[in-house]
Design an enzyme around this catalytic site. Structure first.
Site, PDB file in Angstrom:
ATOM      1  N   ASN A 122     -32.076  50.598 -42.040  1.00 14.25           N
ATOM      2  CA  ASN A 122     -32.552  49.762 -40.752  1.00 14.25           C
ATOM      3  C   ASN A 122     -32.986  48.346 -40.919  1.00 14.25           C
ATOM      4  O   ASN A 122     -32.599  47.268 -40.203  1.00 14.25           O
ATOM      5  CB  ASN A 122     -33.579  50.469 -39.888  1.00 14.25           C
ATOM      6  CG  ASN A 122     -34.549  50.793 -40.517  1.00 14.25           C
ATOM      7  OD1 ASN A 122     -34.797  51.116 -41.854  1.00 14.25           O
ATOM      8  ND2 ASN A 122     -35.659  51.270 -39.586  1.00 14.25           N
TER       9      ASN A 122
ATOM     10  N   GLY B 169     -37.680  56.745 -45.540  1.00 10.00           N
ATOM     11  CA  GLY B 169     -36.807  57.528 -44.605  1.00 10.00           C
ATOM     12  C   GLY B 169     -37.489  58.429 -43.832  1.00 10.00           C
ATOM     13  O   GLY B 169     -38.481  58.301 -43.177  1.00 10.00           O
ATOM     14  N   SER B 170     -36.657  59.318 -43.438  1.00  8.07           N
ATOM     15  CA  SER B 170     -37.262  60.442 -42.296  1.00  8.07           C
ATOM     16  C   SER B 170     -38.055  61.485 -42.935  1.00  8.07           C
ATOM     17  O   SER B 170     -38.078  61.786 -44.138  1.00  8.07           O
ATOM     18  CB  SER B 170     -36.052  61.169 -41.654  1.00  8.07           C
ATOM     19  OG  SER B 170     -35.517  61.681 -42.690  1.00  8.07           O
TER      20      SER B 170
ATOM     21  N   GLU C 134     -42.827  56.583 -47.173  1.00 13.45           N
ATOM     22  CA  GLU C 134     -42.819  55.955 -45.903  1.00 13.45           C
ATOM     23  C   GLU C 134     -41.875  56.729 -44.866  1.00 13.45           C
ATOM     24  O   GLU C 134     -40.784  56.253 -45.005  1.00 13.45           O
ATOM     25  CB  GLU C 134     -42.534  54.458 -46.378  1.00 13.45           C
ATOM     26  CG  GLU C 134     -43.677  53.744 -47.352  1.00 13.45           C
ATOM     27  CD  GLU C 134     -44.639  53.092 -46.481  1.00 13.45           C
ATOM     28  OE1 GLU C 134     -44.632  53.050 -45.271  1.00 13.45           O
ATOM     29  OE2 GLU C 134     -45.863  53.276 -47.277  1.00 13.45           O
TER      30      GLU C 134
ATOM     31  N   CYS D 103     -38.977  51.538 -37.559  1.00 16.32           N
ATOM     32  CA  CYS D 103     -39.825  52.824 -37.732  1.00 16.32           C
ATOM     33  C   CYS D 103     -41.110  52.672 -36.947  1.00 16.32           C
ATOM     34  O   CYS D 103     -41.379  53.943 -36.560  1.00 16.32           O
ATOM     35  CB  CYS D 103     -39.932  53.115 -39.170  1.00 16.32           C
ATOM     36  SG  CYS D 103     -40.699  51.596 -39.979  1.00 16.32           S
TER      37      CYS D 103
ATOM     38  N   GLU E 268     -37.709  61.754 -33.282  1.00 15.11           N
ATOM     39  CA  GLU E 268     -37.875  60.446 -33.236  1.00 15.11           C
ATOM     40  C   GLU E 268     -36.667  59.668 -32.647  1.00 15.11           C
ATOM     41  O   GLU E 268     -35.509  60.016 -33.051  1.00 15.11           O
ATOM     42  CB  GLU E 268     -37.937  59.780 -34.885  1.00 15.11           C
ATOM     43  CG  GLU E 268     -38.095  58.448 -34.830  1.00 15.11           C
ATOM     44  CD  GLU E 268     -38.390  57.972 -36.103  1.00 15.11           C
ATOM     45  OE1 GLU E 268     -38.247  58.710 -37.171  1.00 15.11           O
ATOM     46  OE2 GLU E 268     -38.334  56.561 -36.490  1.00 15.11           O
TER      47      GLU E 268
HETATM   48  P1  NAD Z   1     -32.998  59.533 -43.868  1.00 13.95           P
HETATM   49  O1  NAD Z   1     -34.283  60.218 -44.371  1.00 13.95           O
HETATM   50  O2  NAD Z   1     -32.085  60.320 -42.972  1.00 13.95           O
HETATM   51  O3  NAD Z   1     -31.963  59.198 -45.198  1.00 13.95           O
HETATM   52  C1  NAD Z   1     -32.559  58.480 -46.237  1.00 13.95           C
HETATM   53  C2  NAD Z   1     -31.790  58.589 -47.666  1.00 13.95           C
HETATM   54  O4  NAD Z   1     -32.043  60.113 -47.985  1.00 13.95           O
HETATM   55  C3  NAD Z   1     -29.996  58.557 -47.208  1.00 13.95           C
HETATM   56  O5  NAD Z   1     -29.739  57.285 -47.420  1.00 13.95           O
HETATM   57  C4  NAD Z   1     -29.484  59.622 -48.124  1.00 13.95           C
HETATM   58  O6  NAD Z   1     -28.961  58.911 -49.331  1.00 13.95           O
HETATM   59  C5  NAD Z   1     -30.533  60.417 -48.778  1.00 13.95           C
HETATM   60  N1  NAD Z   1     -30.441  61.955 -48.489  1.00 13.95           N
HETATM   61  C6  NAD Z   1     -29.839  62.346 -47.247  1.00 13.95           C
HETATM   62  N2  NAD Z   1     -29.933  63.443 -47.214  1.00 13.95           N
HETATM   63  C7  NAD Z   1     -30.468  63.823 -48.372  1.00 13.95           C
HETATM   64  C8  NAD Z   1     -30.760  65.271 -49.027  1.00 13.95           C
HETATM   65  N3  NAD Z   1     -30.352  66.501 -48.478  1.00 13.95           N
HETATM   66  N4  NAD Z   1     -31.421  65.191 -50.250  1.00 13.95           N
HETATM   67  C9  NAD Z   1     -31.821  64.021 -50.788  1.00 13.95           C
HETATM   68  N5  NAD Z   1     -31.321  62.982 -50.322  1.00 13.95           N
HETATM   69  C10 NAD Z   1     -30.891  62.780 -49.029  1.00 13.95           C
HETATM   70  O7  NAD Z   1     -33.647  58.240 -43.389  1.00 13.95           O
HETATM   71  P2  NAD Z   1     -32.550  57.130 -42.901  1.00 13.95           P
HETATM   72  O8  NAD Z   1     -31.653  57.467 -41.648  1.00 13.95           O
HETATM   73  O9  NAD Z   1     -32.099  56.346 -43.877  1.00 13.95           O
HETATM   74  O10 NAD Z   1     -33.599  56.148 -42.195  1.00 13.95           O
HETATM   75  C11 NAD Z   1     -34.211  56.302 -40.815  1.00 13.95           C
HETATM   76  C12 NAD Z   1     -35.620  57.250 -41.052  1.00 13.95           C
HETATM   77  O11 NAD Z   1     -36.496  56.213 -41.677  1.00 13.95           O
HETATM   78  C13 NAD Z   1     -36.479  57.053 -39.646  1.00 13.95           C
HETATM   79  O12 NAD Z   1     -37.280  58.465 -39.539  1.00 13.95           O
HETATM   80  C14 NAD Z   1     -37.381  55.833 -39.766  1.00 13.95           C
HETATM   81  O13 NAD Z   1     -38.375  56.009 -39.071  1.00 13.95           O
HETATM   82  C15 NAD Z   1     -37.863  55.956 -41.035  1.00 13.95           C
HETATM   83  N6  NAD Z   1     -38.219  54.772 -41.673  1.00 13.95           N
HETATM   84  C16 NAD Z   1     -39.506  54.631 -41.981  1.00 13.95           C
HETATM   85  C17 NAD Z   1     -40.026  53.478 -42.338  1.00 13.95           C
HETATM   86  C18 NAD Z   1     -41.274  53.199 -42.877  1.00 13.95           C
HETATM   87  O14 NAD Z   1     -41.524  52.168 -43.545  1.00 13.95           O
HETATM   88  N7  NAD Z   1     -42.154  54.247 -42.761  1.00 13.95           N
HETATM   89  C19 NAD Z   1     -39.115  52.241 -42.555  1.00 13.95           C
HETATM   90  C20 NAD Z   1     -37.771  52.439 -42.197  1.00 13.95           C
HETATM   91  C21 NAD Z   1     -37.460  53.796 -41.669  1.00 13.95           C
END
Ligand code: NAD
Length: 423
Positions: free
Chosen positions: A92, A164-165, A186, A220, A307
């Site tokens: 994002n 990520g999530s 994060e 996020c 979310e």
């Molecule tokens: P995500 O957690 O869905 O994916 C992150 C990465 O994890 C993917 O690019 C993928 O390569 C990998 N992945 C997916 N499945 C996996 C698995 N089973 N095992 C290991 N790796 C795997 O997150 P996203 O869609 O990239 O981002 C969205 C999320 O990130 C939202 O929840 C958002 O709130 C959060 N976010 C947090 C911040 C922060 O600073 N706290 C910033 C931006 C986004």
């Protein structure tokens, strides 16, 4: 090459690719030139400058003043890098969320492997280009999807920084535990807005819509839903309508078809009270999900559980403010909590645990460079930005040097102290 040299080389390469950064962000997320510069380019440049200004000081060992009974001994805290670090960044804000941790990791002297998101592929390729052109041998970029990420997680790292999530965050944490690797997670979650008083409705609406509209809701710390006094939802909508009419659609697109469909599904069986556009084949093709407000979803509806991460804003009218806070205290801790109130200087948060709080504003907390950023509980582990990032990637190793003082003398001194305490 010193760590400072590395930071300067990285900065140069980042600057050189300035226009490719905005191009890639347009391709991946439809971000406008201004938005890309404001949220992805300048924050990174400003973080480079912050590190260049302070790194020498932060890298110095800290001398510790010993207690009197350790007369003649010396203690210091030596900052040292963890070693090999894995940074996993999301789609994002692909540049911001890769480079902000990266700068700290490199400045602290670590070797780094970066795994950018497979969903923002144009940006990920430019991230790789920037790193390759910087000539830093101990920073590598691995492109790829889930398979490649899993392969990386099977390797041993000395630190893992994941953005990520919460769902994937837990998988990362489990893999890290196999090697006792420390982590920063994060994560995201649902960041609520509470309008405490109908008299702040007017001031709050434009701030909420602005925060929710940014990057088409894919932020996020975007406001996820709004709790507002009973009977004020329609006034909220009128104010929102007028704000959007004046300011127009901000642009930006939903990252991919799956996410578009996910958002459409969240609207099933919901009472939509405002939408600034249609969801048709053209909107789907361009990823332009319209800004949508829904009223009073029912408890248990997916829109109140997951979310939203898109431009849908549920309004939940309440009878009792106390009950709103009571209910929130039992929900997973959000990354951000937003409160609108009339009373200036009232900083109370009524016992809600949150990564950060912003009163009478949305998302502005990120602009304050003196405070750290990070979640708590379900929204994450650890914090970063500026010196906090340097600390994240640094182990402060205490080094103690004994003096010529005899153990018998230490015994005498400790006995003296103990006798004094007993009296
Ligand atoms: P995500 O957690 O869905 O994916 C992150 C990465 O994890 C993917 O690019 C993928 O390569 C990998 N992945 C997916 N499945 C996996 C698995 N089973 N095992 C290991 N790796 C795997 O997150 P996203 O869609 O990239 O981002 C969205 C999320 O990130 C939202 O929840 C958002 O709130 C959060 N976010 C947090 C911040 C922060 O600073 N706290 C910033 C931006 C986004």
């Amino acid at each position: 090459m010193t760590n400072m040299d590395k930071i300067e080389k990285l900065k140069k390469s980042f600057e050189k690719n300035k226009s490719l950064i905005t191009d890639a962000l347009y391709k991946d997320l439809g971000k406008s030139f201004d938005e890309s510069r404001l949220t992805e380019y300048y924050p990174v440049i400003s973080e480079f400058d912050n590190f260049i200004k302070h790194l020498d000081k932060w890298s110095e060992p800290e001398k510790i003043k010993n207690f009197f009974y350790l007369l003649g001994c010396k203690t210091m805290m030596q900052p040292e890098p963890y070693g090999k670090v894995l940074i996993m960044s999301p789609w994002n804000y692909p540049f911001n969320l890769t480079f902000l941790p990266l700068i700290g990791a490199v400045a602290a002297g670590n070797e780094v492997v970066i795994k950018p998101s497979e969903h923002s592929i144009n940006s990920s390729e430019i991230i790789k280009k920037i790193i390759d052109e910087s000539g830093l041998e101990d920073v590598k970029v691995v492109l790829g999807g889930v398979e490649e990420t899993k392969n990386l997680l099977n390797k041993k790292f000395d630190y893992i920084f994941f953005t990520g999530s919460p769902k994937i965050g837990k998988e990362v944490y489990l893999k890290a535990a196999e090697n006792l690797t420390p982590v920063t997670l994060e994560l995201g979650g649902k960041s609520p807005v509470i309008i405490e008083d109908k008299h702040c409705l007017e001031e709050s609406v434009e701030k909420i819509i602005w925060g929710k509209f940014f990057n088409r809701g894919q932020t996020c710390i975007a406001p996820d839903y709004v709790c507002l006094p009973m009977g004020t939802a329609h006034d909220f909508v009128e104010l929102a309508r007028s704000y959007i009419r004046t300011n127009g659609d901000v642009g930006g697109k939903i990252i991919n078809e799956d996410h578009f469909k996910r958002l459409e599904k969240l609207l099933e069986n919901q009472n939509i009270i405002y939408q600034n556009g249609k969801i048709n084949s053209e909107a789907r093709e361009k990823g332009i999900f319209p800004f949508t407000i829904v009223l009073n979803p029912k408890e248990g509806d997916p829109i109140l559980e997951e979310e939203i991460f898109g431009p849908i804003l549920p309004l939940i009218e309440y009878e009792s403010l106390e009950k709103v806070y009571w209910d929130l205290r039992s929900k997973p801790s959000p990354l951000a909590l937003y409160i609108f109130r009339n009373e200036k200087g009232n900083m109370t948060t009524n016992g809600i645990k949150a990564g950060g709080v912003c009163i009478n504003g949305t998302m502005l907390q990120i602009l304050d460079k003196k405070i750290p950023f990070g979640g708590v509980g379900n929204s994450g582990i650890g914090r970063y930005h500026g010196k906090y990032t340097f600390d994240t990637f640094t182990h402060y190793k205490p080094i103690f040097e004994g003096s010529g003082i005899k153990i018998s003398t230490i015994h005498k001194i400790t006995n003296l102290v103990l006798n004094k305490i007993k009296k």
